[in-house]
Design a protein around this motif. Structure first.
Motif, PDB file in Angstrom:
ATOM      1  N   ARG A 276       0.866  -1.194   0.000  1.00  0.00           N
ATOM      2  CA  ARG A 276       0.000   0.000   0.000  1.00  0.00           C
ATOM      3  C   ARG A 276       0.895   1.234   0.000  1.00  0.00           C
ATOM      4  O   ARG A 276       1.893   1.286   0.692  1.00  0.00           O
ATOM      5  N   SER A 277       0.549   2.232  -0.797  1.00  0.00           N
ATOM      6  CA  SER A 277       1.401   3.414  -0.929  1.00  0.00           C
ATOM      7  C   SER A 277       0.636   4.681  -0.572  1.00  0.00           C
ATOM      8  O   SER A 277      -0.526   4.647  -0.185  1.00  0.00           O
TER       9      SER A 277
ATOM     10  N   ASN B 218      -0.114   6.926  -2.821  1.00  0.00           N
ATOM     11  CA  ASN B 218      -0.917   7.281  -3.982  1.00  0.00           C
ATOM     12  C   ASN B 218      -1.980   6.252  -4.325  1.00  0.00           C
ATOM     13  O   ASN B 218      -2.897   6.535  -5.073  1.00  0.00           O
ATOM     14  N   TYR B 219      -1.846   5.047  -3.816  1.00  0.00           N
ATOM     15  CA  TYR B 219      -2.881   4.051  -4.065  1.00  0.00           C
ATOM     16  C   TYR B 219      -3.018   3.142  -2.854  1.00  0.00           C
ATOM     17  O   TYR B 219      -2.136   3.070  -1.995  1.00  0.00           O
ATOM     18  N   GLU B 220      -4.152   2.463  -2.790  1.00  0.00           N
ATOM     19  CA  GLU B 220      -4.416   1.548  -1.689  1.00  0.00           C
ATOM     20  C   GLU B 220      -5.080   0.300  -2.235  1.00  0.00           C
ATOM     21  O   GLU B 220      -6.019   0.376  -3.032  1.00  0.00           O
TER      22      GLU B 220
ATOM     23  N   PRO C  39     -10.302   9.419  -5.018  1.00  0.00           N
ATOM     24  CA  PRO C  39      -9.616   8.473  -5.892  1.00  0.00           C
ATOM     25  C   PRO C  39     -10.575   7.794  -6.868  1.00  0.00           C
ATOM     26  O   PRO C  39     -11.797   7.864  -6.715  1.00  0.00           O
TER      27      PRO C  39
ATOM     28  N   PHE D  75      -8.883  -1.787  -5.377  1.00  0.00           N
ATOM     29  CA  PHE D  75      -7.668  -1.035  -5.687  1.00  0.00           C
ATOM     30  C   PHE D  75      -8.103   0.390  -5.966  1.00  0.00           C
ATOM     31  O   PHE D  75      -8.882   0.651  -6.886  1.00  0.00           O
TER      32      PHE D  75
ATOM     33  N   TRP E 131      -6.857   4.577  -6.375  1.00  0.00           N
ATOM     34  CA  TRP E 131      -5.681   5.384  -6.701  1.00  0.00           C
ATOM     35  C   TRP E 131      -6.091   6.800  -7.082  1.00  0.00           C
ATOM     36  O   TRP E 131      -7.248   7.068  -7.416  1.00  0.00           O
TER      37      TRP E 131
ATOM     38  N   LEU F 147      -0.017   6.105 -13.096  1.00  0.00           N
ATOM     39  CA  LEU F 147       0.627   5.347 -12.039  1.00  0.00           C
ATOM     40  C   LEU F 147       1.935   4.850 -12.622  1.00  0.00           C
ATOM     41  O   LEU F 147       1.996   3.792 -13.240  1.00  0.00           O
TER      42      LEU F 147
ATOM     43  N   ALA G 191       4.001   0.961 -10.599  1.00  0.00           N
ATOM     44  CA  ALA G 191       3.640   1.938  -9.579  1.00  0.00           C
ATOM     45  C   ALA G 191       4.351   1.580  -8.293  1.00  0.00           C
ATOM     46  O   ALA G 191       4.117   0.527  -7.719  1.00  0.00           O
TER      47      ALA G 191
ATOM     48  N   ASP H  15       5.526   1.967  -4.287  1.00  0.00           N
ATOM     49  CA  ASP H  15       4.909   2.405  -3.050  1.00  0.00           C
ATOM     50  C   ASP H  15       5.805   3.430  -2.347  1.00  0.00           C
ATOM     51  O   ASP H  15       6.807   3.888  -2.892  1.00  0.00           O
TER      52      ASP H  15
END
Length: 285
Positions: free
Chosen positions: A80-81, A83-85, A112, A165, A167, A172, A268, A270
């Motif tokens: 998980r980052s 910018n996205y999950e 997102p 997902f 983002w 990405l 992409a 993390d």
């Protein structure tokens, strides 16, 4: 990655490397035909099991049989980052159409995009379930509302998990991300062509799902299904169909969030610079 999948069956698909724990998996059915006049039947898809070395993908036509060659594009994500999950929600057993709202682990800076997938990650690998449609009603910076409905069966389902997902942004890494606004779906099959802002060097993978963010009505929608066809380096088509009688759904505010990318490592990173993997490439006959 891209693996061949026959309609009405399930297939084990291996990752390109092993994970220390089962990852999140999202997937989309596509056809390789690029002719605009080619019409495909709607197929509902879901993930039956998720393991550290492979996952099981299932496809079931909504009506009749599916004889065309079909493929599945998919992403397996662990990290998980900022910018996205990516995550999973246990839903359990249900009957009829059900909806619920969920919170993200961390609030996004902006609203997102999200793509979701029905999964049975906690079930034994040999188990096969009836097909389930899953979609999102809305998404905000803090969370989202999802709905699920069994199709082609008795409307009762023993257990289900939701893979997601989410983002922010149109890119990405090297991947293209976007939203197709389909408006109202009022006939059996309706398709839309999306052109990439920049063409890919090779034909990309495309993963996405249906969302209704921005819809002003008070009620949740009924189930639709979607699939991708006609992928080239410059564009792709996404198609929609009603899951009940295939004729008139009357669905409004239909959107399709997607990520498109070249085969290989998912581009992409993390927060620690690690890269989530797009895994696979094996063809299943």
């Amino acid at each position: 990655a891209e693996s061949r999948a026959a309609g009405g069956t399930c297939h084990w698909i291996p990752y390109s490397r092993d994970f220390s724990e089962p990852p999140m998996v999202v997937a989309t059915l596509n056809h390789h035909s690029t002719a605009a006049n080619v019409k495909h039947k709607a197929v509902n898809t879901w993930v039956e099991a998720v393991e550290t070395t492979r996952f099981r993908f299932c496809a079931n036509p909504l009506k009749g049989t599916h004889t065309d060659t079909a493929y599945v594009d998919w992403v397996a994500i662990k990290e998980r980052s900022l910018n996205y999950e990516a995550g999973s929600q246990v839903i359990g057993g249900f009957e009829g159409k059900q909806c619920a709202s969920f919170q993200f682990k961390k609030r996004f800076a902006d609203v997102p995009r999200i793509t979701v997938m029905a999964s049975h990650r906690t079930e034994p690998g040999s188990t096969e379930h009836d097909s389930v449609a899953l979609w999102t009603e809305w998404v905000s910076r803090d969370g989202y509302r999802a709905c699920w409905q069994e199709v082609n069966a008795d409307k009762k389902h023993s257990h289900l998990s939701l893979e997601y997902f989410a983002w922010v942004g149109d890119r990405l890494g090297a991947a293209h991300a976007g939203t197709i606004d389909a408006g109202s779906i009022t006939k059996a099959n309706k398709c839309f062509t999306h052109k990439f802002e920049e063409p890919f060097a090779t034909k990309p993978m495309v993963v996405g799902s249906i969302d209704h963010t921005g819809y002003k009505g008070a009620d949740d929608h009924d189930a639709l299904t979607s699939w991708v066809e006609g992928i080239t380096t410059a564009q792709f088509r996404v198609c929609f169909a009603d899951t009940d009688d295939y004729t008139t759904s009357g669905a409004t505010g239909v959107k399709y969030h997607f990520v498109s990318f070249n085969q290989g490592a998912f581009p992409a990173a993390d927060a620690h610079g690690r890269t989530a993997r797009l895994a696979g490439g094996a063809q299943v006959t």
